[in-house]
Design a protein around this motif. Structure first.
Motif, short mmCIF file in Angstrom:
data_model
loop_
_atom_site.label_atom_id
_atom_site.label_comp_id
_atom_site.label_asym_id
_atom_site.label_seq_id
_atom_site.Cartn_x
_atom_site.Cartn_y
_atom_site.Cartn_z
N ASN A 83 38.08 27.84 43.10
CA ASN A 83 39.44 28.18 42.68
C ASN A 83 40.40 28.07 43.85
O ASN A 83 39.99 28.16 45.02
CB ASN A 83 39.52 29.61 42.13
CG ASN A 83 38.88 29.76 40.77
OD1 ASN A 83 39.24 29.09 39.82
ND2 ASN A 83 37.89 30.63 40.68
N TYR A 110 43.19 30.94 40.64
CA TYR A 110 42.74 32.24 41.12
C TYR A 110 42.44 32.10 42.61
O TYR A 110 42.20 31.00 43.10
CB TYR A 110 41.49 32.68 40.35
CG TYR A 110 41.16 34.14 40.50
CD1 TYR A 110 42.10 35.12 40.20
CD2 TYR A 110 39.91 34.55 40.94
CE1 TYR A 110 41.80 36.47 40.32
CE2 TYR A 110 39.60 35.90 41.07
CZ TYR A 110 40.55 36.85 40.76
OH TYR A 110 40.26 38.18 40.90
N TRP A 121 44.99 28.79 44.45
CA TRP A 121 46.30 28.98 43.83
C TRP A 121 47.05 27.66 43.86
O TRP A 121 47.09 26.99 44.89
CB TRP A 121 47.11 30.04 44.56
CG TRP A 121 46.57 31.43 44.40
CD1 TRP A 121 46.08 32.24 45.37
CD2 TRP A 121 46.48 32.18 43.18
NE1 TRP A 121 45.68 33.45 44.85
CE2 TRP A 121 45.91 33.44 43.51
CE3 TRP A 121 46.80 31.92 41.86
CZ2 TRP A 121 45.67 34.43 42.56
CZ3 TRP A 121 46.56 32.89 40.91
CH2 TRP A 121 46.01 34.13 41.25
N LEU A 137 41.12 33.78 35.39
CA LEU A 137 42.05 32.87 36.04
C LEU A 137 43.41 33.07 35.40
O LEU A 137 43.54 33.76 34.39
CB LEU A 137 41.61 31.42 35.89
CG LEU A 137 41.76 30.79 34.49
CD1 LEU A 137 42.01 29.29 34.61
CD2 LEU A 137 40.52 31.05 33.64
N TYR A 138 44.42 32.45 36.00
CA TYR A 138 45.76 32.43 35.40
C TYR A 138 46.06 30.99 35.00
O TYR A 138 45.96 30.07 35.83
CB TYR A 138 46.81 32.93 36.40
CG TYR A 138 46.74 34.41 36.63
CD1 TYR A 138 47.51 35.29 35.87
CD2 TYR A 138 45.89 34.95 37.60
CE1 TYR A 138 47.45 36.66 36.08
CE2 TYR A 138 45.83 36.32 37.81
CZ TYR A 138 46.60 37.16 37.05
OH TYR A 138 46.53 38.53 37.24
#
Length: 287
Positions: free
Chosen positions: A135, A122, A137, A216-217
């Motif tokens: 976080n 994220y 990416w 989040l992913y």
């Protein structure tokens, strides 16, 4: 309370407050049911929190809402406080119902997990309970999980003296060989991030509602593993989830490794009562 009137005024509701009652809102915030002549609201307040404290919760709810898969409370306003100011998050009040439709919860969560992203993690810091959650990416799920999840808990554990020398060495050894256990590039699903029994409810129509996300992913198995930490959800939740989105083949092998993050977080928040399950998982993976 002055902050209630101030927050309502910010959304243009200057009607008389007819009722305000303290309600359960977790261990971190004060929470209130507020009824004006115009509407009913749920409000969280806190003081001395970081400026993004309520922002990330609001953004998480809005991200889930945008998928059109599962209900969340409508967000009306959130503060971004500075220098210890009191802050509020104002949301829709949802009347809870008695029917527990875990089948719908499972299928709707699976549809939410079907919304994916190109990268993992994220873009902004969030929170797990009271703990900061850094976080970033990342192009690899392993890199994100190592650095932002296990690594962050390692740092907190060291600062709080929660890690024995053996526990620390085992955790560091496991982090160094995560790529032996975790998939590097699973689908990066939109995850609630803190999905336990206290973070969903059923509305008056018996529809599931998600609350208090820390989005989040990442690997959807990460979310499902946490649902099993404290006894698991009812069986029809998992059955209907898998009708939409089957669990990955690595689920049973990685479940404990994903649960490790949440157990470390609980160890760092609440103390040594969570030490034994942490140690069992570390011993399993490192010998």
């Amino acid at each position: 309370m002055e902050i209630i009137k101030k927050t309502l005024s910010r959304i243009g509701d200057d009607s008389e407050v007819q009722k305000q009652t303290a309600v359960s809102g977790g261990d971190i915030n004060q929470a209130f049911y507020v009824q004006t002549q115009s509407q009913e609201y749920f409000m969280k307040t806190n003081a001395g929190v970081p400026s993004h404290f309520f922002q990330v919760e609001a953004e998480g709810l809005q991200a889930i809402q945008q998928t059109g898969t599962i209900r969340v409370p409508e967000v009306y306003h959130y503060d971004q406080p500075e220098d210890g100011e009191s802050a509020a998050l104002l949301m829709e009040w949802i009347h809870s119902g008695s029917m527990n439709d875990h089948a719908s919860l499972g299928s709707q969560l699976a549809h939410m997990h079907s919304h994916t992203n190109a990268s993992y993690g994220y873009g902004t810091p969030t929170f797990v309970g009271q703990l900061d959650q850094p976080n970033t990416w990342a192009p690899s799920w392993v890199d994100y999980y190592r650095t932002c999840r296990l690594g962050a808990q390692l740092d907190i554990g060291i600062s709080k003296n929660r890690l024995t020398s053996k526990r620390r060495s085992r955790l560091e050894a496991l982090m160094n060989k995560l790529d032996q256990y975790l998939p590097a590039h699973p689908k990066a699903s939109l995850l609630h991030g803190d999905l336990w029994a206290g973070n969903y409810m059923m509305d008056e129509q018996g529809r599931p509602v998600l609350i208090d996300p820390s989005i989040l992913y990442g690997d959807h198995a990460f979310e499902l593993a946490f649902t099993e930490v404290f006894g698991g959800f009812p069986s029809d939740f998992y059955e209907h989830y898998q009708e939409v989105l089957p669990l990955p083949v690595h689920y049973e092998e990685t479940k404990a490794l994903y649960q490790l993050f949440y157990l470390l977080a609980h160890l760092n928040m609440f103390g040594e009562s969570y030490g034994p399950p942490v140690d069992r998982i570390l011993k399993h993976y490192t010998g």
